[in-house]
Write an enzyme that holds these catalytic residues in place. Structure first.
Site, PDB file in Angstrom:
ATOM      1  N   GLU A   2      -9.358 -10.252  -8.119  1.00  9.34           N
ATOM      2  CA  GLU A   2      -8.445  -9.130  -7.903  1.00  9.34           C
ATOM      3  C   GLU A   2      -7.291  -9.143  -8.908  1.00  9.34           C
ATOM      4  OE1 GLU A   2      -7.537  -9.264  -3.674  1.00  9.34           O
ATOM      5  OE2 GLU A   2      -9.498  -8.390  -3.191  1.00  9.34           O
ATOM      6  N   LYS A  11       0.842  -1.206   0.000  1.00 11.06           N
ATOM      7  CA  LYS A  11       0.000   0.000   0.000  1.00 11.06           C
ATOM      8  C   LYS A  11       0.876   1.256   0.000  1.00 11.06           C
ATOM      9  CE  LYS A  11      -3.957  -2.212   2.286  1.00 11.06           C
ATOM     10  NZ  LYS A  11      -4.872  -2.156   3.468  1.00 11.06           N
ATOM     11  N   ARG A  44       2.472  -7.112   8.924  1.00  8.91           N
ATOM     12  CA  ARG A  44       1.801  -6.037   9.665  1.00  8.91           C
ATOM     13  C   ARG A  44       2.306  -5.959  11.106  1.00  8.91           C
ATOM     14  NH1 ARG A  44      -4.203  -7.250   7.135  1.00  8.91           N
ATOM     15  NH2 ARG A  44      -4.093  -5.796   5.369  1.00  8.91           N
ATOM     16  N   ASN A  79      -1.898  -0.166   7.226  1.00 11.35           N
ATOM     17  CA  ASN A  79      -1.428  -1.520   7.538  1.00 11.35           C
ATOM     18  C   ASN A  79      -0.566  -2.151   6.437  1.00 11.35           C
ATOM     19  OD1 ASN A  79      -3.458  -2.137   5.762  1.00 11.35           O
ATOM     20  ND2 ASN A  79      -4.749  -3.209   7.232  1.00 11.35           N
ATOM     21  N   TYR A  94     -12.373  -2.181  -3.449  1.00 11.42           N
ATOM     22  CA  TYR A  94     -12.894  -2.216  -2.081  1.00 11.42           C
ATOM     23  C   TYR A  94     -14.422  -2.167  -2.033  1.00 11.42           C
ATOM     24  CZ  TYR A  94      -8.304  -1.858   0.195  1.00 11.42           C
ATOM     25  OH  TYR A  94      -7.033  -2.107   0.677  1.00 11.42           O
ATOM     26  N   HIS A 138      -1.865  -5.324   1.253  1.00 15.27           N
ATOM     27  CA  HIS A 138      -3.134  -5.978   0.940  1.00 15.27           C
ATOM     28  C   HIS A 138      -2.851  -7.370   0.396  1.00 15.27           C
ATOM     29  CE1 HIS A 138      -7.136  -6.792  -0.674  1.00 15.27           C
ATOM     30  NE2 HIS A 138      -6.494  -7.316  -1.702  1.00 15.27           N
TER      31      HIS A 138
HETATM   32  P1  DAT Z   1      -7.838  -6.922   5.188  1.00 17.07           P
HETATM   33  O1  DAT Z   1      -7.020  -5.832   4.527  1.00 17.07           O
HETATM   34  O2  DAT Z   1      -7.094  -7.565   6.317  1.00 17.07           O
HETATM   35  O3  DAT Z   1      -8.387  -7.913   4.197  1.00 17.07           O
HETATM   36  P2  DAT Z   1     -10.543  -5.825   5.339  1.00 17.07           P
HETATM   37  O4  DAT Z   1     -10.766  -6.401   3.989  1.00 17.07           O
HETATM   38  O5  DAT Z   1     -11.524  -6.146   6.410  1.00 17.07           O
HETATM   39  O6  DAT Z   1      -9.086  -6.198   5.884  1.00 17.07           O
HETATM   40  O7  DAT Z   1     -10.482  -4.222   5.226  1.00 17.07           O
HETATM   41  C1  DAT Z   1      -9.803  -3.608   4.159  1.00 17.07           C
HETATM   42  C2  DAT Z   1      -8.978  -2.466   4.702  1.00 17.07           C
HETATM   43  O8  DAT Z   1      -9.829  -1.476   5.262  1.00 17.07           O
HETATM   44  C3  DAT Z   1      -8.039  -2.858   5.838  1.00 17.07           C
HETATM   45  O9  DAT Z   1      -6.803  -3.354   5.335  1.00 17.07           O
HETATM   46  C4  DAT Z   1      -7.883  -1.580   6.592  1.00 17.07           C
HETATM   47  C5  DAT Z   1      -9.212  -0.903   6.412  1.00 17.07           C
HETATM   48  N1  DAT Z   1     -10.099  -1.150   7.556  1.00 17.07           N
HETATM   49  C6  DAT Z   1     -10.714  -2.309   7.879  1.00 17.07           C
HETATM   50  N2  DAT Z   1     -11.447  -2.188   8.971  1.00 17.07           N
HETATM   51  C7  DAT Z   1     -11.314  -0.895   9.365  1.00 17.07           C
HETATM   52  C8  DAT Z   1     -11.839  -0.120  10.446  1.00 17.07           C
HETATM   53  N3  DAT Z   1     -12.668  -0.656  11.363  1.00 17.07           N
HETATM   54  N4  DAT Z   1     -11.453   1.166  10.531  1.00 17.07           N
HETATM   55  C9  DAT Z   1     -10.612   1.724   9.623  1.00 17.07           C
HETATM   56  N5  DAT Z   1     -10.110   1.065   8.586  1.00 17.07           N
HETATM   57  C10 DAT Z   1     -10.442  -0.234   8.456  1.00 17.07           C
HETATM   58 MG    MG Z   2      -9.917  -7.848   2.816  1.00 15.88          MG
END
Ligand code: DAT
Ligand code: MG
Length: 160
Positions: free
Chosen positions: A132, A13, A106, A116, A53, A119
């Site tokens: 993706e 990222k 991470r 974080n 997303y 991805h």
């Molecule tokens: P991941 O990246 O572990 O697959 P995800 O798909 O649930 O996680 O979410 C995508 C991204 O969105 C994640 O890398 C960081 C952000 N994110 C997720 N939950 C969040 C939250 N509660 N507050 C802020 N950002 C969040």
């Molecule tokens: Mg995800």
């Protein structure tokens, strides 16, 4: 080589690119034995961010997430290997770096949920890896080749 050829989408990222972490992250996957089949530095536009997303479009953090992921270049990659999607997720750690074990990407490089670093396709979301990869890469950007060290990575790949 059938069970060694699962492909997964991974991207460093904007925070990871700016912090100079591309090389370290690529090294980890190389050292694990995964095969890099595609990679490019690119700028994500608003439309691609929304497509990528889309599952989070109704979440309160969605606008901030789109702003962040479009805020600078990302390093997009496709990695191939046995159980690649789930193995990469394991190497990434948890969604929140604060909950991620040391030794994970991470857990080693992040402190904040919104930044974080990496991805990876969700292994619990069937087909997310292929979707993706299609979203970010044209077929001719992915390279088919044999990795010479595969015979040392996989017990059933050759003579060693
Ligand atoms: P991941 O990246 O572990 O697959 P995800 O798909 O649930 O996680 O979410 C995508 C991204 O969105 C994640 O890398 C960081 C952000 N994110 C997720 N939950 C969040 C939250 N509660 N507050 C802020 N950002 C969040
Ligand atoms: Mg995800």
């Amino acid at each position: 080589m059938s069970h060694h050829d699962e492909r997964t989408f991974v991207m460093v990222k904007p925070d990871g690119v700016q912090r100079g972490l591309i090389g370290d992250i690529v090294s980890r996957f190389e050292q694990r034995g995964l095969k890099l089949v595609g990679a490019k530095l690119m700028q994500i536009d608003e439309e691609l961010a929304h497509d990528h997303y889309g599952e989070h479009k109704d979440k309160p953090f969605f606008d901030g997430l789109v702003e962040f992921i479009t805020s600078g270049p990302v390093f997009a990659m496709v990695w191939e290997g046995a159980d690649a999607t789930r193995q990469v997720r394991g190497m990434m750690g948890e969604t929140d770096p604060a909950d991620s074990a040391p030794g994970t990407i991470r857990g080693d490089f992040g402190l904040d949920l919104g930044h974080n670093v990496i991805h990876g396709s969700d292994h619990e979301d069937e087909g997310a890896n292929e979707r993706e990869i299609d979203l970010f890469f044209d077929e001719d950007e992915l390279v088919d080749y044999d990795l010479s060290n595969a015979v040392w990575v996989y017990e059933d790949a050759g003579d060693h």
